[in-house]
Design an enzyme around this catalytic site. Sequence first.
Site, PDB file in Angstrom:
ATOM      1  N   GLU A  34     -21.235  48.765  15.664  1.00  0.00           N
ATOM      2  CA  GLU A  34     -21.281  47.412  15.085  1.00  0.00           C
ATOM      3  C   GLU A  34     -21.873  47.572  13.689  1.00  0.00           C
ATOM      4  O   GLU A  34     -23.072  47.578  13.503  1.00  0.00           O
ATOM      5  CB  GLU A  34     -22.150  46.489  15.951  1.00  0.00           C
ATOM      6  N   ASP A  62     -29.978  47.949  19.591  1.00  0.00           N
ATOM      7  CA  ASP A  62     -29.131  48.140  18.417  1.00  0.00           C
ATOM      8  C   ASP A  62     -29.946  48.931  17.399  1.00  0.00           C
ATOM      9  O   ASP A  62     -31.039  48.502  17.004  1.00  0.00           O
ATOM     10  CB  ASP A  62     -28.752  46.735  17.888  1.00  0.00           C
ATOM     11  N   HIS A  96     -25.789  49.403  20.636  1.00  0.00           N
ATOM     12  CA  HIS A  96     -25.063  49.243  19.375  1.00  0.00           C
ATOM     13  C   HIS A  96     -25.519  50.291  18.371  1.00  0.00           C
ATOM     14  O   HIS A  96     -26.728  50.536  18.261  1.00  0.00           O
ATOM     15  CB  HIS A  96     -25.362  47.861  18.747  1.00  0.00           C
ATOM     16  N   GLU A 132     -33.448  37.581  11.332  1.00  0.00           N
ATOM     17  CA  GLU A 132     -32.357  36.812  11.946  1.00  0.00           C
ATOM     18  C   GLU A 132     -32.829  35.851  13.027  1.00  0.00           C
ATOM     19  O   GLU A 132     -32.161  34.860  13.307  1.00  0.00           O
ATOM     20  CB  GLU A 132     -31.302  37.749  12.543  1.00  0.00           C
ATOM     21  N   HIS A 163     -31.391  47.086  14.281  1.00  0.00           N
ATOM     22  CA  HIS A 163     -32.587  46.252  14.501  1.00  0.00           C
ATOM     23  C   HIS A 163     -33.786  47.128  14.843  1.00  0.00           C
ATOM     24  O   HIS A 163     -34.910  46.847  14.415  1.00  0.00           O
ATOM     25  CB  HIS A 163     -32.330  45.242  15.626  1.00  0.00           C
ATOM     26  N   GLU A 197     -30.182  41.134  23.418  1.00  0.00           N
ATOM     27  CA  GLU A 197     -30.372  42.062  22.302  1.00  0.00           C
ATOM     28  C   GLU A 197     -31.596  41.668  21.477  1.00  0.00           C
ATOM     29  O   GLU A 197     -31.603  40.591  20.867  1.00  0.00           O
ATOM     30  CB  GLU A 197     -29.120  42.015  21.413  1.00  0.00           C
ATOM     31  N   ARG A 245     -26.883  49.456   7.746  1.00  0.00           N
ATOM     32  CA  ARG A 245     -25.852  48.789   8.533  1.00  0.00           C
ATOM     33  C   ARG A 245     -24.438  49.248   8.180  1.00  0.00           C
ATOM     34  O   ARG A 245     -23.452  48.588   8.532  1.00  0.00           O
ATOM     35  CB  ARG A 245     -25.973  47.255   8.501  1.00  0.00           C
TER      36      ARG A 245
HETATM   37  C1  LER Z   1     -25.273  41.229  17.120  1.00  0.00           C
HETATM   38  O1  LER Z   1     -25.008  42.271  18.016  1.00  0.00           O
HETATM   39  C2  LER Z   1     -26.325  41.627  16.160  1.00  0.00           C
HETATM   40  O2  LER Z   1     -26.698  42.766  16.093  1.00  0.00           O
HETATM   41  C3  LER Z   1     -26.923  40.601  15.322  1.00  0.00           C
HETATM   42  O3  LER Z   1     -27.334  41.159  14.100  1.00  0.00           O
HETATM   43  C4  LER Z   1     -26.119  39.355  15.152  1.00  0.00           C
HETATM   44  O4  LER Z   1     -26.539  38.612  14.083  1.00  0.00           O
HETATM   45 MN    MN Z   2     -26.019  44.303  17.513  1.00  0.00          MN
END
Ligand code: LER
Ligand code: MN
Length: 273
Positions: free
Chosen positions: A252, A191, A217, A164, A194, A158, A223
Amino acid sequence: MVYGRNMKLSIVLSTQTAQFQAATFKGDLETNLASIASLGYEGVELAIRDPKLVDLDHLYELTCKYNLKVPAIGTGQAWGEEGLSFTDPDPNVRQAAIERIKSHIPVAARFEAIIIIGLIRGVVKPGVNDEQAMKWLIQALRECSEAAQPCGIRLALEPINRYETTLINNATQGLELIKRVGADNFGLLLDTFHMNIEESVIEESLRVCGRHIFHFHVADSNRWYPGAGHLNFGSIRETLTSIGYQGWISGEFLPKPDAKTAAQKSIIYLRQI
Ligand code: LER
Ligand code: MN
């Protein structure tokens, strides 16, 4: 993936307490599985810190009882709670991270799930140069992909936003990594949270990644659940359909105002776009 009602929707549930805030469901396993199923989800993505800590037979029976598939296993808590990573300067830590991912293979095989490589890849630590970290990462990913291959298990890395991790933040870097690892069962998990931070145009990145997208995701720009922010999920869904994505859409997002309400708002919204 297909339109509206036929999207395969799952949501993240942590099998143990976790600091990671966007694991939507935490706490009593059976209560949460019952809630998820009652809301209309067909799947549950399990975040498992260490397979040794779960009773696999019991977990499997419970998912069957609630008729939930498990499309993917999240592994990031081994980093979040224990500091395991593929790119730690300490070789023992790197080896422990590799062994931990390998220990997920029987779990993934039981559920026919993808193994997610999130933050267990680590960050570039002080004193380590970027290319060295990348070499450790590629070596670890090759070893894990190779171990998973005979069981028919796929791994999905991912890209995670810059706040992060310093390793693999966007789709371009993810694709470059795929080339360097060179394993058919290694691909990407994208995701939307992100992507909103790192991609210039989300739809364009989806098109470029194409068949390498193994898992997906969803969270909105803040978020929270899809529909609570400013992302265009209609256009994202159309793009996934146009590139022939057949995988799951896994929620998520933050449990706000609470897990059940967020999960319900998300499924209602995603089913009607
Ligand atoms: C995990 O799927 C994710 O998106 C991250 O932000 C984990 O810190
Ligand atoms: Mn994620």
